[in-house]
Design a protein around this motif. Structure first.
Motif, mmCIF file in Angstrom:
data_model
loop_
_atom_site.group_PDB
_atom_site.id
_atom_site.type_symbol
_atom_site.label_atom_id
_atom_site.label_comp_id
_atom_site.label_asym_id
_atom_site.label_seq_id
_atom_site.Cartn_x
_atom_site.Cartn_y
_atom_site.Cartn_z
ATOM 1 N N GLU A 67 59.810 -21.858 22.162
ATOM 2 C CA GLU A 67 59.065 -21.678 23.404
ATOM 3 C C GLU A 67 58.072 -20.527 23.342
ATOM 4 O OE1 GLU A 67 61.976 -21.233 26.452
ATOM 5 O OE2 GLU A 67 62.631 -23.342 26.367
ATOM 6 N N VAL A 68 58.108 -19.763 22.253
ATOM 7 C CA VAL A 68 57.160 -18.653 22.096
ATOM 8 C C VAL A 68 55.793 -19.222 21.745
ATOM 9 C CG1 VAL A 68 56.617 -16.558 20.803
ATOM 10 C CG2 VAL A 68 59.008 -17.123 21.314
ATOM 11 N N PRO A 69 54.735 -18.872 22.478
ATOM 12 C CA PRO A 69 53.385 -19.360 22.137
ATOM 13 C C PRO A 69 53.062 -19.042 20.680
ATOM 14 C CG PRO A 69 53.354 -18.275 24.267
ATOM 15 C CD PRO A 69 54.721 -18.028 23.688
ATOM 16 N N TYR A 73 53.886 -15.829 18.423
ATOM 17 C CA TYR A 73 54.848 -15.966 17.325
ATOM 18 C C TYR A 73 54.257 -15.424 16.021
ATOM 19 C CZ TYR A 73 57.916 -18.091 13.878
ATOM 20 O OH TYR A 73 58.763 -18.280 12.828
ATOM 21 N N ALA A 74 52.978 -15.711 15.761
ATOM 22 C CA ALA A 74 52.321 -15.271 14.529
ATOM 23 C C ALA A 74 52.163 -13.758 14.471
ATOM 24 C CB ALA A 74 50.955 -15.945 14.405
ATOM 25 N N LYS A 75 52.287 -13.085 15.606
ATOM 26 C CA LYS A 75 52.244 -11.629 15.616
ATOM 27 C C LYS A 75 53.625 -11.020 15.402
ATOM 28 C CE LYS A 75 48.209 -11.358 18.663
ATOM 29 N NZ LYS A 75 47.710 -10.904 19.988
ATOM 30 N N ARG A 76 54.644 -11.873 15.408
ATOM 31 C CA ARG A 76 56.018 -11.392 15.221
ATOM 32 C C ARG A 76 56.627 -11.832 13.898
ATOM 33 N NH1 ARG A 76 60.067 -11.581 20.087
ATOM 34 N NH2 ARG A 76 60.902 -9.938 18.726
ATOM 35 N N VAL A 77 56.197 -12.999 13.403
ATOM 36 C CA VAL A 77 56.804 -13.570 12.196
ATOM 37 C C VAL A 77 55.714 -14.022 11.229
ATOM 38 C CG1 VAL A 77 58.347 -15.338 11.279
ATOM 39 C CG2 VAL A 77 58.765 -14.383 13.559
ATOM 40 N N ARG A 100 45.133 -11.124 9.141
ATOM 41 C CA ARG A 100 44.728 -10.565 10.433
ATOM 42 C C ARG A 100 44.255 -11.626 11.417
ATOM 43 N NH1 ARG A 100 47.260 -6.664 11.536
ATOM 44 N NH2 ARG A 100 45.733 -6.163 13.149
ATOM 45 N N PHE A 101 44.298 -12.885 11.022
ATOM 46 C CA PHE A 101 43.752 -13.935 11.883
ATOM 47 C C PHE A 101 44.418 -14.013 13.259
ATOM 48 C CE2 PHE A 101 43.140 -18.271 13.434
ATOM 49 C CZ PHE A 101 41.756 -18.374 13.341
ATOM 50 N N PRO A 102 45.741 -13.818 13.366
ATOM 51 C CA PRO A 102 46.343 -13.885 14.705
ATOM 52 C C PRO A 102 45.778 -12.857 15.679
ATOM 53 C CG PRO A 102 48.027 -14.022 13.009
ATOM 54 C CD PRO A 102 46.760 -13.651 12.316
ATOM 55 N N TYR A 103 45.196 -11.788 15.143
ATOM 56 C CA TYR A 103 44.655 -10.735 15.993
ATOM 57 C C TYR A 103 43.146 -10.873 16.187
ATOM 58 C CZ TYR A 103 49.118 -8.757 14.512
ATOM 59 O OH TYR A 103 50.442 -8.570 14.236
ATOM 60 N N SER A 104 42.432 -11.082 15.093
ATOM 61 C CA SER A 104 40.967 -11.032 15.130
ATOM 62 C C SER A 104 40.319 -12.391 15.313
ATOM 63 C CB SER A 104 40.447 -10.411 13.832
ATOM 64 O OG SER A 104 40.765 -11.254 12.724
#
Length: 260
Positions: A67-69, A73-77, A100-104
């Protein structure tokens, strides 16, 4: 903490995982060990959300993992699959930037560039920074992919057989780096590893799997015993102890318990 409760995975009538319930301690290195076909990679891919469970519950920090978006999720795992394949001609720096794609979302900021620099420095890849991935040795390439995973700056790192086809030097470098990620940065590392000696000497926690189920789990000293490894692998083992750690001898085990 990542935990699984009564998880099953089946393909038609074939059950790959059956009633798996396990927790992965925070800030520790956990190795998934066991014979081929035990379900280790399947379990890791379920946590990575690259496979869906047939039944059961997966939690991260007490929340249903599914259920995590996906962006959160990509910023946690972060996940490093076995033998990652990139067909693009990229330098090491460009590859690491993918972390860095999940952030930038592709538009690198100063913070992203700092994370890239830190990951490259952490693995001592500065001299290979501008080298192309397809021109590197297998060990150097694996280090570059690990740097990409580290640059993602997640709490959890999932690695599927990161030592596969590496020579001894590069395998040691990888495991030392994973150990440092836990000890210095508090990251949680979960990896599939076939070399029992690497698992025994670099892990805090071991989950041993056989026939799609958890055979045993716990701290290294509880799992790495002659009796448990014999049951797990159907091989005779001799566990030799020294000040440097364990040696799990399964080549020619003898009644001796002293390190030669």
């Amino acid at each position: 903490m990542i935990s699984l409760s009564h998880v099953y995975k089946a393909y038609g009538n074939k059950h790959v995982l059956s009633d798996v319930s396990v927790q992965f301690p925070l800030g520790q290195v956990t190795s998934l060990i066991g014979p081929n076909g035990a379900g280790k990679t399947t379990l890791l891919m379920l946590i990575a959300r690259l496979l869906a469970p047939t039944r059961g519950e997966l939690l991260i920090g007490g929340r249903n993992l599914l259920e995590v978006p996906i962006r959160d999720y990509a910023k946690r795992v972060a996940t490093l699959r076995q033998s990652p394949d990139f067909n693009l001609r990229l330098t090491v720096e460009e590859l690491v930037a993918f972390g860095r794609f999940p952030y930038s979302r592709g538009a690198l900021t100063a913070q992203d560039r700092q994370a890239i620099d830190e990951a490259i420095e952490f693995l001592s890849l500065q001299r290979l920074r501008l080298a192309y991935i397809d021109e590197l040795s297998g060990g150097q390439r694996q280090m570059a992919f690990l740097a990409m995973t580290i640059a993602q700056q997640t709490d959890y790192l999932l690695l599927d057989e990161p030592l596969n086809n590496l020579d001894m030097k590069h395998a040691v470098q990888i495991m030392r780096a994973l150990r440092r990620l836990c000890d210095e940065q508090g990251r949680t590392v979960i990896l599939v590893v076939h070399d029992i000696n690497f698992a025994a000497n670099y892990s805090d926690h071991i989950v041993a799997m056989k026939n799609g189920a958890v055979h045993c789990r716990g701290p290294v000293t509880e799992v790495v015993t002659e009796a448990r490894l014999r049951e797990l692998f159907d091989l005779d083992f001799e566990i030799l102890h020294s000040e440097q750690g364990f040696v799990c001898n399964y080549f020619n085990p003898t009644p001796s318990r002293e390190l030669i």
